[in-house]
Design a protein around this motif. Structure first.
Motif, PDB file in Angstrom:
ATOM      1  N   ARG A   1       6.738  -6.966  -5.860  1.00  0.00           N
ATOM      2  CA  ARG A   1       7.298  -8.161  -6.504  1.00  0.00           C
ATOM      3  C   ARG A   1       7.113  -9.391  -5.630  1.00  0.00           C
ATOM      4  NH1 ARG A   1      11.450  -4.443  -7.858  1.00  0.00           N
ATOM      5  NH2 ARG A   1      12.724  -5.216  -6.124  1.00  0.00           N
ATOM      6  N   ALA A   2       7.354  -9.239  -4.318  1.00  0.00           N
ATOM      7  CA  ALA A   2       7.168 -10.364  -3.396  1.00  0.00           C
ATOM      8  C   ALA A   2       5.718 -10.805  -3.362  1.00  0.00           C
ATOM      9  CB  ALA A   2       7.645  -9.969  -1.996  1.00  0.00           C
TER      10      ALA A   2
ATOM     11  N   ARG B   1      -4.503  -1.768  -6.011  1.00  0.00           N
ATOM     12  CA  ARG B   1      -3.514  -1.549  -4.960  1.00  0.00           C
ATOM     13  C   ARG B   1      -2.843  -2.838  -4.535  1.00  0.00           C
ATOM     14  NH1 ARG B   1      -6.100   1.835  -0.236  1.00  0.00           N
ATOM     15  NH2 ARG B   1      -3.887   2.015   0.284  1.00  0.00           N
ATOM     16  N   LEU B   2      -3.281  -3.959  -5.095  1.00  0.00           N
ATOM     17  CA  LEU B   2      -2.718  -5.239  -4.707  1.00  0.00           C
ATOM     18  C   LEU B   2      -1.655  -5.677  -5.707  1.00  0.00           C
ATOM     19  CD1 LEU B   2      -5.963  -7.044  -3.550  1.00  0.00           C
ATOM     20  CD2 LEU B   2      -4.213  -5.967  -2.138  1.00  0.00           C
ATOM     21  N   PRO B   3      -0.727  -6.546  -5.277  1.00  0.00           N
ATOM     22  CA  PRO B   3       0.450  -6.843  -6.090  1.00  0.00           C
ATOM     23  C   PRO B   3       0.257  -7.824  -7.223  1.00  0.00           C
ATOM     24  CG  PRO B   3       0.544  -8.055  -4.049  1.00  0.00           C
ATOM     25  CD  PRO B   3      -0.654  -7.156  -3.958  1.00  0.00           C
TER      26      PRO B   3
ATOM     27  N   HIS C   1       0.824  -1.208   0.000  1.00  0.00           N
ATOM     28  CA  HIS C   1       0.000   0.000   0.000  1.00  0.00           C
ATOM     29  C   HIS C   1       0.858   1.259   0.000  1.00  0.00           C
ATOM     30  CE1 HIS C   1      -3.494  -2.476   1.914  1.00  0.00           C
ATOM     31  NE2 HIS C   1      -3.299  -2.752   0.650  1.00  0.00           N
ATOM     32  N   ALA C   2       2.083   1.139   0.527  1.00  0.00           N
ATOM     33  CA  ALA C   2       2.991   2.288   0.525  1.00  0.00           C
ATOM     34  C   ALA C   2       3.703   2.452  -0.814  1.00  0.00           C
ATOM     35  CB  ALA C   2       4.023   2.140   1.644  1.00  0.00           C
ATOM     36  N   GLY C   3       3.492   1.498  -1.738  1.00  0.00           N
ATOM     37  CA  GLY C   3       4.059   1.610  -3.065  1.00  0.00           C
ATOM     38  C   GLY C   3       5.474   1.104  -3.210  1.00  0.00           C
ATOM     39  N   GLU C   4       5.935   0.268  -2.283  1.00  0.00           N
ATOM     40  CA  GLU C   4       7.298  -0.251  -2.377  1.00  0.00           C
ATOM     41  C   GLU C   4       7.373  -1.322  -3.470  1.00  0.00           C
ATOM     42  OE1 GLU C   4       9.106  -1.495   1.230  1.00  0.00           O
ATOM     43  OE2 GLU C   4       8.392   0.235   2.391  1.00  0.00           O
TER      44      GLU C   4
END
Length: 219
Positions: free
Chosen positions: A154-155, A207-209, A146-149
């Motif tokens: 990727r993880a 917002r999800l990876p 959520h912080a955009g890292e």
């Protein structure tokens, strides 16, 4: 005539420390019992002898063998010497023969005020440890996503792909949004606006990876 045992002599020599390494079933517990009983014979109370093992089962086995040895010595001795072994057998229930975690917990409870903790704390079992670790990892990953890292995203993608492979024979839709030919179960397209529950709140899949277009079981 008793057979000469040089290892037993070294074990009974309390003036030195040593390390014994061997494979399973080679007699490490047997030698540990010899060392323990040598300390008792030297006049030390069992509540002052610390024996640490890796598992609760091994700790229980060690204590049981020491108790048997004490009873054996009681049958072979008389008078004050017998009283020493009898006292050891009686007080063995209070002896710190435990695991590393058990020893640490005992020290913390005995010094709870100095450590600033509740003396009535409870040690987690293996299942609780696993659940707590997974929950902490999930929360940390979601917060970083959520912080955009980028590394967290990727993880998250890798984790989602591993889990989806275990759940559905076909995970991804074609570029047109249709199921691939390998799909064998009813499915539907998961759009970018489909709400998803994560960390106790509804969030957009943007917002999800994981990829926004994927195949999920219908119903």
């Amino acid at each position: 005539m008793a057979e000469h045992d040089p290892i037993a002599e070294r074990v009974a020599d309390l003036s030195t420390s040593f390390v014994m390494t061997s494979g399973a079933g080679c007699g490490k517990t047997y030698r540990m019992v010899q060392r323990y009983t040598a300390i008792i014979e030297a006049g030390h109370d069992v509540t002052r002898i610390i024996a640490v093992t890796f598992t609760e089962k091994a700790a229980a086995e060690l204590k049981s063998r020491v108790r048997e040895k004490c009873r054996e010595m009681m049958a072979q001795t008389e008078g004050e010497e017998r009283a020493v072994w009898e006292r050891a057998a009686r007080r063995l229930a209070m002896a710190p023969v435990t695991t590393i975690h058990g020893l640490c917990a005992r020290l913390l409870r005995e010094n709870a005020i100095a450590a600033g903790i509740d003396p009535h704390f409870r040690q987690l079992d293996e299942t609780e440890q696993s659940l707590l670790l997974r929950d902490a990892l999930r929360r940390t990953l979601l917060n970083r996503v959520h912080a955009g890292e980028a590394s967290a995203q990727r993880a998250g993608r890798r984790r989602w792909r591993r889990r989806s492979r275990a759940c559905w024979p076909t995970r991804w839709a074609t570029s047109a949004g249709r199921p691939s030919a390998r799909s064998s179960a009813p499915s539907r397209r998961w759009s970018a606006t489909t709400p998803v529950i994560a960390s106790g709140r509804s969030v957009s899949t943007r917002r999800l990876p994981w990829p926004r277009t994927c195949i999920l079981p219908s119903g």
